[in-house]
Design a protein around this motif. Structure first.
Motif, PDB file in Angstrom:
ATOM      1  N   SER A  19     -17.227   1.340   1.917  1.00 15.26           N
ATOM      2  CA  SER A  19     -18.066   2.306   2.634  1.00 15.26           C
ATOM      3  C   SER A  19     -18.638   3.364   1.699  1.00 15.26           C
ATOM      4  CB  SER A  19     -17.266   2.990   3.742  1.00 15.26           C
ATOM      5  OG  SER A  19     -16.970   2.083   4.771  1.00 15.26           O
ATOM      6  N   ARG A  20     -19.830   3.784   2.023  1.00 12.32           N
ATOM      7  CA  ARG A  20     -20.557   4.742   1.198  1.00 12.32           C
ATOM      8  C   ARG A  20     -20.524   6.141   1.790  1.00 12.32           C
ATOM      9  NH1 ARG A  20     -20.582  -0.421  -0.903  1.00 12.32           N
ATOM     10  NH2 ARG A  20     -22.154  -0.647  -2.528  1.00 12.32           N
ATOM     11  N   GLY A  21     -20.856   7.105   0.936  1.00 15.79           N
ATOM     12  CA  GLY A  21     -21.059   8.474   1.357  1.00 15.79           C
ATOM     13  C   GLY A  21     -22.540   8.740   1.511  1.00 15.79           C
ATOM     14  N   PRO A  22     -22.932  10.000   1.572  1.00 13.53           N
ATOM     15  CA  PRO A  22     -22.077  11.180   1.527  1.00 13.53           C
ATOM     16  C   PRO A  22     -21.557  11.527   2.910  1.00 13.53           C
ATOM     17  CG  PRO A  22     -24.357  11.863   1.646  1.00 13.53           C
ATOM     18  CD  PRO A  22     -24.372  10.361   1.614  1.00 13.53           C
ATOM     19  N   THR A  23     -20.863  12.663   3.019  1.00 18.28           N
ATOM     20  CA  THR A  23     -20.462  13.177   4.320  1.00 18.28           C
ATOM     21  C   THR A  23     -21.680  13.790   5.015  1.00 18.28           C
ATOM     22  OG1 THR A  23     -19.920  15.345   3.400  1.00 18.28           O
ATOM     23  CG2 THR A  23     -18.157  13.708   3.452  1.00 18.28           C
ATOM     24  N   ALA A  24     -21.517  14.120   6.278  1.00 23.74           N
ATOM     25  CA  ALA A  24     -22.633  14.712   7.026  1.00 23.74           C
ATOM     26  C   ALA A  24     -23.061  16.048   6.451  1.00 23.74           C
ATOM     27  CB  ALA A  24     -22.237  14.869   8.502  1.00 23.74           C
ATOM     28  N   ASP A  25     -22.134  16.753   5.793  1.00 23.99           N
ATOM     29  CA  ASP A  25     -22.477  18.046   5.202  1.00 23.99           C
ATOM     30  C   ASP A  25     -22.804  17.928   3.720  1.00 23.99           C
ATOM     31  OD1 ASP A  25     -19.740  17.373   4.958  1.00 23.99           O
ATOM     32  OD2 ASP A  25     -19.237  19.411   4.393  1.00 23.99           O
ATOM     33  N   GLY A  26     -23.022  16.690   3.232  1.00 18.70           N
ATOM     34  CA  GLY A  26     -23.555  16.489   1.899  1.00 18.70           C
ATOM     35  C   GLY A  26     -22.550  16.379   0.774  1.00 18.70           C
ATOM     36  N   ARG A  27     -21.240  16.281   1.076  1.00 16.60           N
ATOM     37  CA  ARG A  27     -20.256  16.147   0.009  1.00 16.60           C
ATOM     38  C   ARG A  27     -20.192  14.709  -0.508  1.00 16.60           C
ATOM     39  NH1 ARG A  27     -15.548  16.585   2.438  1.00 16.60           N
ATOM     40  NH2 ARG A  27     -16.479  16.859   4.504  1.00 16.60           N
ATOM     41  N   ILE A  28     -19.854  14.569  -1.799  1.00 18.10           N
ATOM     42  CA  ILE A  28     -19.697  13.246  -2.399  1.00 18.10           C
ATOM     43  C   ILE A  28     -18.490  12.546  -1.779  1.00 18.10           C
ATOM     44  CG2 ILE A  28     -19.027  12.027  -4.516  1.00 18.10           C
ATOM     45  CD1 ILE A  28     -21.861  12.820  -4.692  1.00 18.10           C
ATOM     46  N   LYS A  29     -18.685  11.347  -1.322  1.00 12.87           N
ATOM     47  CA  LYS A  29     -17.630  10.447  -0.884  1.00 12.87           C
ATOM     48  C   LYS A  29     -18.071   9.038  -1.238  1.00 12.87           C
ATOM     49  CE  LYS A  29     -14.584  13.203   1.161  1.00 12.87           C
ATOM     50  NZ  LYS A  29     -13.116  13.197   1.033  1.00 12.87           N
TER      51      LYS A  29
ATOM     52  N   ASN B 190      -9.952  17.745   2.076  1.00 15.67           N
ATOM     53  CA  ASN B 190      -8.943  17.871   1.027  1.00 15.67           C
ATOM     54  C   ASN B 190      -8.354  16.560   0.535  1.00 15.67           C
ATOM     55  OD1 ASN B 190      -9.095  20.756   1.305  1.00 15.67           O
ATOM     56  ND2 ASN B 190      -7.776  20.597   3.108  1.00 15.67           N
ATOM     57  N   LEU B 191      -8.401  15.507   1.346  1.00 16.11           N
ATOM     58  CA  LEU B 191      -7.774  14.252   0.943  1.00 16.11           C
ATOM     59  C   LEU B 191      -8.628  13.514  -0.078  1.00 16.11           C
ATOM     60  CD1 LEU B 191      -9.644  12.062   2.491  1.00 16.11           C
ATOM     61  CD2 LEU B 191      -8.050  12.323   4.365  1.00 16.11           C
ATOM     62  N   ILE B 192      -8.055  12.453  -0.653  1.00 15.48           N
ATOM     63  CA  ILE B 192      -8.768  11.590  -1.594  1.00 15.48           C
ATOM     64  C   ILE B 192      -9.164  10.320  -0.854  1.00 15.48           C
ATOM     65  CG2 ILE B 192      -8.601  10.235  -3.703  1.00 15.48           C
ATOM     66  CD1 ILE B 192      -6.633  12.307  -4.781  1.00 15.48           C
ATOM     67  N   ALA B 193     -10.466  10.148  -0.614  1.00 17.62           N
ATOM     68  CA  ALA B 193     -10.993   8.929   0.005  1.00 17.62           C
ATOM     69  C   ALA B 193     -11.225   7.904  -1.096  1.00 17.62           C
ATOM     70  CB  ALA B 193     -12.288   9.222   0.742  1.00 17.62           C
ATOM     71  N   VAL B 194     -10.654   6.708  -0.903  1.00 16.41           N
ATOM     72  CA  VAL B 194     -10.642   5.714  -1.972  1.00 16.41           C
ATOM     73  C   VAL B 194     -11.536   4.529  -1.629  1.00 16.41           C
ATOM     74  CG1 VAL B 194      -9.187   4.298  -3.475  1.00 16.41           C
ATOM     75  CG2 VAL B 194      -8.253   6.397  -2.445  1.00 16.41           C
ATOM     76  N   GLY B 195     -12.535   4.305  -2.468  1.00 21.05           N
ATOM     77  CA  GLY B 195     -13.391   3.137  -2.350  1.00 21.05           C
ATOM     78  C   GLY B 195     -12.804   1.951  -3.101  1.00 21.05           C
ATOM     79  N   ALA B 196     -13.507   0.814  -3.053  1.00 18.79           N
ATOM     80  CA  ALA B 196     -12.997  -0.418  -3.654  1.00 18.79           C
ATOM     81  C   ALA B 196     -13.980  -0.955  -4.692  1.00 18.79           C
ATOM     82  CB  ALA B 196     -12.753  -1.485  -2.582  1.00 18.79           C
ATOM     83  N   VAL B 197     -13.428  -1.368  -5.850  1.00 24.55           N
ATOM     84  CA  VAL B 197     -14.204  -2.065  -6.875  1.00 24.55           C
ATOM     85  C   VAL B 197     -13.566  -3.424  -7.121  1.00 24.55           C
ATOM     86  CG1 VAL B 197     -14.992   0.046  -8.005  1.00 24.55           C
ATOM     87  CG2 VAL B 197     -12.857  -1.030  -8.752  1.00 24.55           C
ATOM     88  N   ASP B 198     -14.314  -4.301  -7.817  1.00 25.57           N
ATOM     89  CA  ASP B 198     -13.747  -5.589  -8.195  1.00 25.57           C
ATOM     90  C   ASP B 198     -13.103  -5.486  -9.571  1.00 25.57           C
ATOM     91  OD1 ASP B 198     -15.777  -5.732 -10.122  1.00 25.57           O
ATOM     92  OD2 ASP B 198     -17.006  -7.132  -8.955  1.00 25.57           O
ATOM     93  N   SER B 199     -12.644  -6.609 -10.101  1.00 27.64           N
ATOM     94  CA  SER B 199     -11.915  -6.608 -11.365  1.00 27.64           C
ATOM     95  C   SER B 199     -12.790  -6.208 -12.541  1.00 27.64           C
ATOM     96  CB  SER B 199     -11.304  -7.983 -11.616  1.00 27.64           C
ATOM     97  OG  SER B 199     -12.322  -8.968 -11.709  1.00 27.64           O
ATOM     98  N   LEU B 200     -14.108  -6.267 -12.373  1.00 22.89           N
ATOM     99  CA  LEU B 200     -15.040  -5.854 -13.428  1.00 22.89           C
ATOM    100  C   LEU B 200     -15.520  -4.425 -13.242  1.00 22.89           C
ATOM    101  CD1 LEU B 200     -17.138  -9.129 -13.786  1.00 22.89           C
ATOM    102  CD2 LEU B 200     -15.179  -8.378 -15.155  1.00 22.89           C
ATOM    103  N   ARG B 201     -14.873  -3.699 -12.317  1.00 18.11           N
ATOM    104  CA  ARG B 201     -15.155  -2.290 -12.074  1.00 18.11           C
ATOM    105  C   ARG B 201     -16.482  -2.060 -11.353  1.00 18.11           C
ATOM    106  NH1 ARG B 201     -11.737   0.615 -15.434  1.00 18.11           N
ATOM    107  NH2 ARG B 201     -13.070   2.469 -15.435  1.00 18.11           N
ATOM    108  N   VAL B 202     -16.975  -3.112 -10.673  1.00 18.49           N
ATOM    109  CA  VAL B 202     -18.224  -3.021  -9.914  1.00 18.49           C
ATOM    110  C   VAL B 202     -17.885  -2.741  -8.455  1.00 18.49           C
ATOM    111  CG1 VAL B 202     -20.299  -4.237  -9.164  1.00 18.49           C
ATOM    112  CG2 VAL B 202     -19.404  -4.575 -11.490  1.00 18.49           C
ATOM    113  N   ILE B 203     -18.612  -1.816  -7.839  1.00 21.83           N
ATOM    114  CA  ILE B 203     -18.321  -1.449  -6.453  1.00 21.83           C
ATOM    115  C   ILE B 203     -18.419  -2.668  -5.550  1.00 21.83           C
ATOM    116  CG2 ILE B 203     -20.699  -0.829  -5.837  1.00 21.83           C
ATOM    117  CD1 ILE B 203     -17.547   1.122  -4.807  1.00 21.83           C
ATOM    118  N   ALA B 204     -17.438  -2.825  -4.653  1.00 19.56           N
ATOM    119  CA  ALA B 204     -17.449  -3.929  -3.696  1.00 19.56           C
ATOM    120  C   ALA B 204     -18.523  -3.690  -2.646  1.00 19.56           C
ATOM    121  CB  ALA B 204     -16.080  -4.058  -3.036  1.00 19.56           C
TER     122      ALA B 204
END
Length: 550
Positions: free
Chosen positions: A361-371, A343-357
């Motif tokens: 950390s990457r997903g998915p979860t063990a049961d296949g959900r997007i994270k 239920n929570l919001i897992a927050v990833g990190a991008v740089d100032s140009l909106r590119v993933i750092a």
């Protein structure tokens, strides 16, 4: 006699200096005989907590009742027993014992459901000098001309400055910060207004129970300033007028499974105190004792103690944000618990140009959900140091509170909505909502769009123009266009009546590199009520849409 004394000395030495006590989880069968009743929730929850539940139509349940104190007292009467953590949600306690002979006696008690041995905590010998985050801090010159100081970009990326501009800065919202400690907070220059207005309403230490959260790690201080800082020209956070609970569940010197139990206890406190939003910039994968380590298969949202606790916390009506983790370049690579929570919001990190750092950390979860679920700026972001200066640093520890503060302001502006509705609006407003992946999740949210969604008035111009959204529609005295522009440019805005006659025309200079907003009001919009055709051209891209002026 000498041999007896040697054995006695050896036993005492092992207890005091080498051997950690044994840890057990004692689960109770029920909460019978409790003096509390679900008909009188105000006796065990704060007024604020009760009102939050009632507003969201969340029923009270047996989970909310405190542990039966008689049961707990009988457990603690046994010799050498020490209470380490307790949970009303799970109806259990963690205890430490040196004399394991008492465990069978506990199992024989008719109110005890189960007694399980937990892995004991093994402490590092160099704990006083241990820093699990090992953050690199880049010093910055403090003063700038902008109100937000050098922190402008990290709030503007999300559209949070728009919410501040229209008066929503977190006032009246209660944010719980669950972290490792808050060194320097009582005298922090950027937090003077928060402190003067008594908006740090409570603090608790769930690790050693000494309630001295200001004498440990500064990690929580960095996190707090990203939301609460309010020193214009130096640093202004994403929720500068919110109130805060400062809760310590993390022992910065060690990494052990018991910290997940501390976190649940802290989350229960946040719920009982009436928190609206919870930020946790912590995560668990591997521990000092490798026997305690999680596996990738554990990350299904239903296995680890902390993730299960986060599921319950959200269901109590709180909006939870959690750092996705900084393992993107490690062998683990995946998110950490509780970022796998349902239920929570897992927050990833991008740089100032909106590119993933790369470290995010990457997903998915063990049961296949997007994270992760969403992303915010987390690379070279501006934080407040424990001494009141500013630095730039990296981590999803920082992208999470940036978004949490903006989320609190969004909810303040839509107080009649539930936590689920606010989360859904944030997800729907993100720039990758139609094409999520396991790097960015659903992308970077735009709270201007999310705000319009919550008011039932947000629309995207068309499926062919995903770079543009606008709202509200119908509108009164202002219309907000949000756009994605890769370079500085001009926007040409035209309003035509239903017969195609030009009614209004204006030009606007746009910023580059961000989803940003263009406010149309005054002479930019038609003066009379009615239906109009809006034509908007940005960077050679054009779109038209019907809008209604009320």
């Amino acid at each position: 006699m000498r041999a007896v004394l040697f054995v006695l000395f050896l036993s005492m030495s092992l207890r005091l200096f080498s051997i950690s006590p044994f840890q057990y989880l004692v689960s109770f069968r029920d909460k019978q005989g409790s003096p509390y009743s679900l008909e009188r929730p105000e006796e065990f929850l704060s007024e604020r907590s009760v009102l939050r539940r009632e507003k969201q139509k969340i029923p009270f349940s047996e989970e909310d009742l405190p542990i039966n104190q008689t049961y707990l007292s009988q457990i603690l009467k046994f010799d050498s027993v020490r209470l380490r953590a307790k949970s009303k949600w799970f109806n259990d306690v963690v205890i430490e014992v040196y004399d394991t002979s008492v465990i069978q006696k506990m199992r024989d008690l008719n109110f005890v459901k189960k007694v399980e041995m937990l892995p004991s905590s093994i402490h590092k010998s160099d704990a006083d000098n241990y820093d699990k985050w090992n953050l690199e801090l880049t010093g910055l010159s403090e003063q700038t001309a902008d109100h937000y100081g050098r922190a402008y970009h990290q709030i503007h990326m999300l559209g949070g400055d728009y919410l501040h501009d229209v008066g929503y800065t977190g006032r009246g919202m209660l944010i719980a910060v669950i972290d490792a400690g808050f060194t320097g907070v009582p005298k922090h220059e950027m937090l003077k207004k928060t402190l003067a207005e008594n908006r740090i309403v409570a603090n608790r230490d769930f690790v050693d129970k000494k309630n001295n959260i200001y004498s440990h790690s500064g990690h929580g201080t960095y996190v707090l300033t990203l939301m609460a800082a309010n020193e214009p020209g130096v640093m202004v956070g994403t929720a500068p007028d919110a109130s805060f609970l400062l809760l310590r569940s993390e022992d910065g010197a060690y990494e052990y499974l018991l910290e997940e139990y501390f976190w649940v206890e802290a989350a229960e406190f946040a719920d009982s105190a009436g928190a609206d939003v919870v930020n946790t910039s912590l995560g668990y994968t591997e521990f000092d004792d490798t026997l305690q380590n999680h596996t990738i298969s554990d990350l299904d949202g239903l296995t680890t103690r902390i993730s299960r606790g986060s599921n319950i916390a959200c269901k109590k009506g709180m909006l939870l944000f959690n750092s996705a983790g900084n393992s993107g370049t490690s062998a683990w690579q995946k998110i950490s618990a509780p970022a796998d929570g349902l239920n929570l919001i897992a927050v990833g990190a991008v740089d100032s140009l909106r590119v993933i750092a790369d470290f995010s950390s990457r997903g998915p979860t063990a049961d296949g959900r997007i994270k992760p679920d969403l992303c915010a700026e987390g690379k070279m972001v501006v934080i407040g140091n424990v001494d009141g200066t500013v630095s730039a640093s990296n981590g999803t520890s920082f992208s999470s509170p940036i978004l949490a503060g903006v989320g609190a302001c969004l909810w303040q502006n839509n107080a009649h909505r539930s936590w689920e509705e606010v989360k859904a609006a944030l997800m729907s407003s993100a720039d990758r909502v139609h094409n999520p992946d396991t790097n960015y999740g659903y992308g970077i949210p735009n709270v201007i769009i999310a705000d319009a969604i919550l008011k039932g008035k947000a629309i995207r111009s068309s499926d062919e123009s995903p770079w543009l959204s606008l709202g509200p529609n119908p509108f009164d005295d202002r219309l907000i266009c949000t756009y994605n522009s890769e370079a500085s440019s001009m926007a040409e805005v035209k309003f035509r009546d239903i017969n195609g006659r030009l009614v209004r025309s204006s030009l606007h200079r746009l910023e580059k590199g961000n989803v940003s907003y263009l406010l149309l009001d005054g002479n930019d919009i038609p003066g009379n009520s009615g239906m109009y055709i809006l034509e908007l051209t940005i960077n050679g891209k054009s779109t038209t849409i019907k809008v209604i002026r009320r």
